[in-house]
Design a protein around this motif. Sequence first.
Motif, PDB file in Angstrom:
ATOM      1  N   ASP A   1      85.766  39.167  29.937  1.00 28.43           N
ATOM      2  CA  ASP A   1      85.631  39.650  28.415  1.00 28.43           C
ATOM      3  C   ASP A   1      86.408  38.194  27.633  1.00 28.43           C
ATOM      4  O   ASP A   1      85.726  38.039  26.997  1.00 28.43           O
ATOM      5  CB  ASP A   1      86.880  40.105  28.506  1.00 28.43           C
TER       6      ASP A   1
ATOM      7  N   HIS B   1      92.756  47.821  25.848  1.00 35.96           N
ATOM      8  CA  HIS B   1      92.087  46.400  25.869  1.00 35.96           C
ATOM      9  C   HIS B   1      92.816  45.641  25.860  1.00 35.96           C
ATOM     10  O   HIS B   1      94.104  45.933  25.087  1.00 35.96           O
ATOM     11  CB  HIS B   1      90.786  46.126  25.336  1.00 35.96           C
TER      12      HIS B   1
ATOM     13  N   ARG C   1      95.434  48.518  19.731  1.00 37.00           N
ATOM     14  CA  ARG C   1      95.130  49.885  19.027  1.00 37.00           C
ATOM     15  C   ARG C   1      94.941  50.755  20.709  1.00 37.00           C
ATOM     16  O   ARG C   1      93.840  49.705  21.464  1.00 37.00           O
ATOM     17  CB  ARG C   1      93.215  49.670  18.779  1.00 37.00           C
TER      18      ARG C   1
ATOM     19  N   LEU D   1      92.688  52.521  22.601  1.00 39.82           N
ATOM     20  CA  LEU D   1      91.314  53.391  22.488  1.00 39.82           C
ATOM     21  C   LEU D   1      91.092  54.974  22.532  1.00 39.82           C
ATOM     22  O   LEU D   1      90.502  54.947  22.316  1.00 39.82           O
ATOM     23  CB  LEU D   1      89.984  52.659  23.134  1.00 39.82           C
TER      24      LEU D   1
ATOM     25  N   ALA E   1      80.871  58.745  18.260  1.00 37.37           N
ATOM     26  CA  ALA E   1      80.464  57.814  16.656  1.00 37.37           C
ATOM     27  C   ALA E   1      80.548  56.393  17.605  1.00 37.37           C
ATOM     28  O   ALA E   1      80.697  55.837  18.479  1.00 37.37           O
ATOM     29  CB  ALA E   1      81.450  57.862  15.852  1.00 37.37           C
ATOM     30  N   THR E   2      79.701  55.807  17.107  1.00 32.99           N
ATOM     31  CA  THR E   2      79.489  54.590  17.562  1.00 32.99           C
ATOM     32  C   THR E   2      80.845  53.771  17.688  1.00 32.99           C
ATOM     33  O   THR E   2      81.564  53.851  16.909  1.00 32.99           O
ATOM     34  CB  THR E   2      78.403  53.386  16.998  1.00 32.99           C
ATOM     35  N   GLY E   3      81.422  53.241  18.840  1.00 33.27           N
ATOM     36  CA  GLY E   3      82.594  52.166  18.168  1.00 33.27           C
ATOM     37  C   GLY E   3      83.936  53.516  19.082  1.00 33.27           C
ATOM     38  O   GLY E   3      84.806  52.824  19.599  1.00 33.27           O
ATOM     39  N   CYS E   4      83.218  54.553  19.154  1.00 31.09           N
ATOM     40  CA  CYS E   4      84.725  56.190  19.631  1.00 31.09           C
ATOM     41  C   CYS E   4      85.152  55.028  21.189  1.00 31.09           C
ATOM     42  O   CYS E   4      85.705  55.929  21.937  1.00 31.09           O
ATOM     43  CB  CYS E   4      84.373  57.595  19.405  1.00 31.09           C
TER      44      CYS E   4
ATOM     45  N   THR F   1      81.379  54.515  25.717  1.00 30.11           N
ATOM     46  CA  THR F   1      80.766  53.067  27.939  1.00 30.11           C
ATOM     47  C   THR F   1      82.052  52.469  28.045  1.00 30.11           C
ATOM     48  O   THR F   1      82.195  52.104  29.429  1.00 30.11           O
ATOM     49  CB  THR F   1      80.483  51.494  27.078  1.00 30.11           C
TER      50      THR F   1
ATOM     51  N   TYR G   1      87.094  48.564  34.678  1.00 29.23           N
ATOM     52  CA  TYR G   1      88.417  48.192  34.233  1.00 29.23           C
ATOM     53  C   TYR G   1      89.749  49.628  34.622  1.00 29.23           C
ATOM     54  O   TYR G   1      88.556  50.550  34.769  1.00 29.23           O
ATOM     55  CB  TYR G   1      88.623  48.666  32.247  1.00 29.23           C
TER      56      TYR G   1
ATOM     57  N   GLU H   1      73.745  50.306  29.465  1.00 32.24           N
ATOM     58  CA  GLU H   1      72.930  49.901  28.486  1.00 32.24           C
ATOM     59  C   GLU H   1      72.022  48.911  28.128  1.00 32.24           C
ATOM     60  O   GLU H   1      71.209  48.733  28.192  1.00 32.24           O
ATOM     61  CB  GLU H   1      73.933  50.356  26.925  1.00 32.24           C
TER      62      GLU H   1
ATOM     63  N   HIS I   1      73.200  58.997  23.734  1.00 30.39           N
ATOM     64  CA  HIS I   1      72.379  58.404  21.843  1.00 30.39           C
ATOM     65  C   HIS I   1      72.009  58.816  21.257  1.00 30.39           C
ATOM     66  O   HIS I   1      71.041  58.693  19.650  1.00 30.39           O
ATOM     67  CB  HIS I   1      72.548  56.721  21.681  1.00 30.39           C
TER      68      HIS I   1
ATOM     69  N   ARG J   1      70.234  52.268  15.518  1.00 32.48           N
ATOM     70  CA  ARG J   1      71.093  53.526  15.986  1.00 32.48           C
ATOM     71  C   ARG J   1      72.345  53.609  14.754  1.00 32.48           C
ATOM     72  O   ARG J   1      71.731  52.000  14.224  1.00 32.48           O
ATOM     73  CB  ARG J   1      71.750  53.679  16.976  1.00 32.48           C
TER      74      ARG J   1
ATOM     75  N   ARG K   1      78.225  52.408  12.862  1.00 31.85           N
ATOM     76  CA  ARG K   1      79.741  53.631  13.088  1.00 31.85           C
ATOM     77  C   ARG K   1      79.799  53.838  11.603  1.00 31.85           C
ATOM     78  O   ARG K   1      80.069  55.381  11.826  1.00 31.85           O
ATOM     79  CB  ARG K   1      80.655  52.651  13.573  1.00 31.85           C
TER      80      ARG K   1
HETATM   81  N1  LIG Z   1      86.121  43.737  26.218  1.00 31.97           N
HETATM   82  C1  LIG Z   1      86.484  44.534  24.761  1.00 31.97           C
HETATM   83  N2  LIG Z   1      87.834  44.047  24.503  1.00 31.97           N
HETATM   84  C2  LIG Z   1      88.168  44.515  23.054  1.00 31.97           C
HETATM   85  N3  LIG Z   1      87.907  45.118  22.316  1.00 31.97           N
HETATM   86  C3  LIG Z   1      86.636  45.298  23.122  1.00 31.97           C
HETATM   87  C4  LIG Z   1      86.371  45.137  24.841  1.00 31.97           C
HETATM   88  N4  LIG Z   1      84.883  45.917  24.435  1.00 31.97           N
HETATM   89  C5  LIG Z   1      85.032  46.943  24.045  1.00 31.97           C
HETATM   90  N5  LIG Z   1      85.481  47.094  22.647  1.00 31.97           N
HETATM   91  C6  LIG Z   1      85.918  47.874  21.432  1.00 31.97           C
HETATM   92  O1  LIG Z   1      85.903  49.095  21.581  1.00 31.97           O
HETATM   93  C7  LIG Z   1      85.568  49.912  21.103  1.00 31.97           C
HETATM   94  C8  LIG Z   1      84.431  50.678  21.785  1.00 31.97           C
HETATM   95  O2  LIG Z   1      83.792  49.763  22.538  1.00 31.97           O
HETATM   96  P1  LIG Z   1      83.046  50.828  23.339  1.00 31.97           P
HETATM   97  O3  LIG Z   1      81.380  49.831  24.281  1.00 31.97           O
HETATM   98  O4  LIG Z   1      83.238  52.173  24.920  1.00 31.97           O
HETATM   99  O5  LIG Z   1      81.927  52.188  22.194  1.00 31.97           O
HETATM  100  P2  LIG Z   1      81.012  52.769  22.331  1.00 31.97           P
HETATM  101  O6  LIG Z   1      81.075  54.367  22.278  1.00 31.97           O
HETATM  102  O7  LIG Z   1      80.079  52.987  23.856  1.00 31.97           O
HETATM  103  O8  LIG Z   1      79.528  52.644  21.284  1.00 31.97           O
HETATM  104  P3  LIG Z   1      78.559  52.958  21.438  1.00 31.97           P
HETATM  105  O9  LIG Z   1      78.150  54.127  21.113  1.00 31.97           O
HETATM  106  O10 LIG Z   1      77.665  51.800  20.228  1.00 31.97           O
HETATM  107  O11 LIG Z   1      77.776  52.071  22.351  1.00 31.97           O
HETATM  108  C9  LIG Z   1      84.716  49.285  20.061  1.00 31.97           C
HETATM  109  O12 LIG Z   1      85.778  49.116  18.637  1.00 31.97           O
HETATM  110  C10 LIG Z   1      84.809  47.710  20.789  1.00 31.97           C
HETATM  111  O13 LIG Z   1      84.631  46.530  19.613  1.00 31.97           O
END
Ligand SMILES: Nc1ncnc2c1ncn2[C@@H]1O[C@H](COP(=O)(O)OP(=O)(O)OP(=O)(O)O)[C@@H](O)[C@H]1O
Length: 616
Positions: free
Chosen positions: A121, A358, A363, A365, A384-387, A390, A400, A431, A543, A604, A607
Amino acid sequence: MVTRPARRDRRSTLAVLRRLGPYLRPVRGAVALAVGAALAATLAGLSVPLVLRGVLDGPVAHGDLGALPPLLLAVLGLGVLEAGLFWVRRRVLSGPITGVERRMRADLYHHLQRLPAAFHDRWQSGQLLSRAVGDLATIRRFMNFSVVFLLVNTLVVVTGTLLLLWLSPVLAAVQVATTLPMIALVARYERRYREVARQCQDQVGDLATAVEESVLGVRVLKAFGRGPHLARRFAAQARELRRRELRRVRMLAVQWTVGIVLPELALAGQLAVGGHAIAHGAMTVGTLVAAITTTSYLRWPIDSLGWMLAEANNAAAACERVWEVLDAPVSVADPERPRALPAPARGRLRFEGVRFAHPGSHRELLRGVDLEVRPGETVALVGATGCGKTTLTALVPRLYDVTGGRVLVDGVDVRDLRLADLRRAVAVAFEDPVLFSASVRENVRLGMPDATDEEVRAALRVACAEEFVDALPWGLSTRVGEQGLTLSGGQRQRLALARAVLGRPAVLVLDDPLSALDVHTEAEVEAALRRVLRDVTALVVAHRPSTVRLADRVALLSDGRIAAVGTHEELSATCREYRTLMSTMDTEVPGTLVVGGDVRREERPTRDQVREAVAR
Ligand SMILES: Nc1ncnc2c1ncn2[C@@H]1O[C@H](COP(=O)(O)OP(=O)(O)OP(=O)(O)O)[C@@H](O)[C@H]1O
């Protein structure tokens, strides 16, 4: 993304290069032979002045032409010997040193494969590419040539100076006096040159990243007309590389100039002093000619000293860049005392108080995720997107590691399992389905290289991919282009699905498995997935409602925790946040675009849109 690591090694060039020792040790015999051959060749060359003195002070001075032929033959023999030994040096060393380069490259590649996702990353791929290709080639050139000649030329300068001392101390003093400024200059430039070399090599890495990104993203760039903008950015980076290279060249130019002038000064000085001595009968012509020939012979070793030390600094900078990767810790590794999964694996998946941030992010997550997926059950993960959906799924195959809590498969913490065992038990389809420039067969067999064609076909059938694969020109043997770009998004996703189900894993983690499918194919894959999911424990990031429909239960991830779990009907009846989320998902299906019979899915909701909807 980190362009390059901040750490700078302040150790001396020698200390950095010393780490090449373990790689050179197996070929030390060849290196010793090469040094011996090069040294013998140079000493043969250095003997010529002595024969010359013999010619001038003997047969020439005494008019004894009969004694001339053996001496001329000796000069010829020494010349042939010198050329032959140089050939031996090159012949003996090239094979072993290219072998060393191959081993270093293999180690680097192997280490890159073992490094955790968090490392990748942070690092730009161009930086890794330039290290695996350019820097290792710089190190090979150094080992193949400069290592030998740094040793040999230093010995030759010392031997030549001793010879001069024996011929005439005063002429030797002239030689030493003109060599010292060169040594001082090289010492002064050593650190600065290495820094400039390092900056150039880093800039090459940035440039490689820029090329790679624009080649991989060429379709997007074209579609958005951003080609010219990128070209300007690339030109600016290329200008920066040129500026740094010119700094390096300017430093080399000073060294070369001084390296050329000083031997000329030595010759002039020796002629003046020697001529004076001959006029006063204190020196023979032969001695002066021998001294001057020796000084001329030392010209290349002294000239090259600065250049080869520059090469050593280039190699040290390249080594630093390679060691930075090789020293990166493999934080996700096999445990010291691995545990085995109970046999047969049932596939119970459990998240217990899972926390995750991360690396480098302040923060958290995930802040205490508790969730159980029972054997054979399919749980859809929504939010929600980004929650962090993944990210949560990535903790299962240990892409991880959790920063708190634990993930258990059949009651065993995934960190207590051998990675190979874990990844055999847990299969993932991402995805973004990544394919490699290899045949369809190789892409599907990625996690199970020994699978038979029958098994591959069965997996393709499950993923509704058999029909389109059979329609490809060479069926299973058809090579898909780089990243599978010769296939459609839906086809790529179906191959990725086939790859995930091939090994009959106990746990299947699917990140939005229907995201790139059109409505027609989606129905087909959905039906096939239903069959697969019956026999396996599955966590499916969803999604859209069609994916949610595949699941026995749904888990809602919100604010870093599982806010609600239940069947779709239960959550629809009891959870307002879930209802709102589903209503934003529902808008996607009616929003599907039909363009000339081609069905495409709209983007989609963002967020922010989801947050707004949830807040309403
Ligand atoms: N390698 C990383 N380093 C730092 N932050 C990360 C990394 N990968 C993801 N993030 C942050 O972690 C948060 C969650 O990401 P993630 O892809 O798990 O969300 P998601 O719920 O699967 O989103 P989506 O529904 O859009 O696929 C996001 O704010 C993203 O910016």
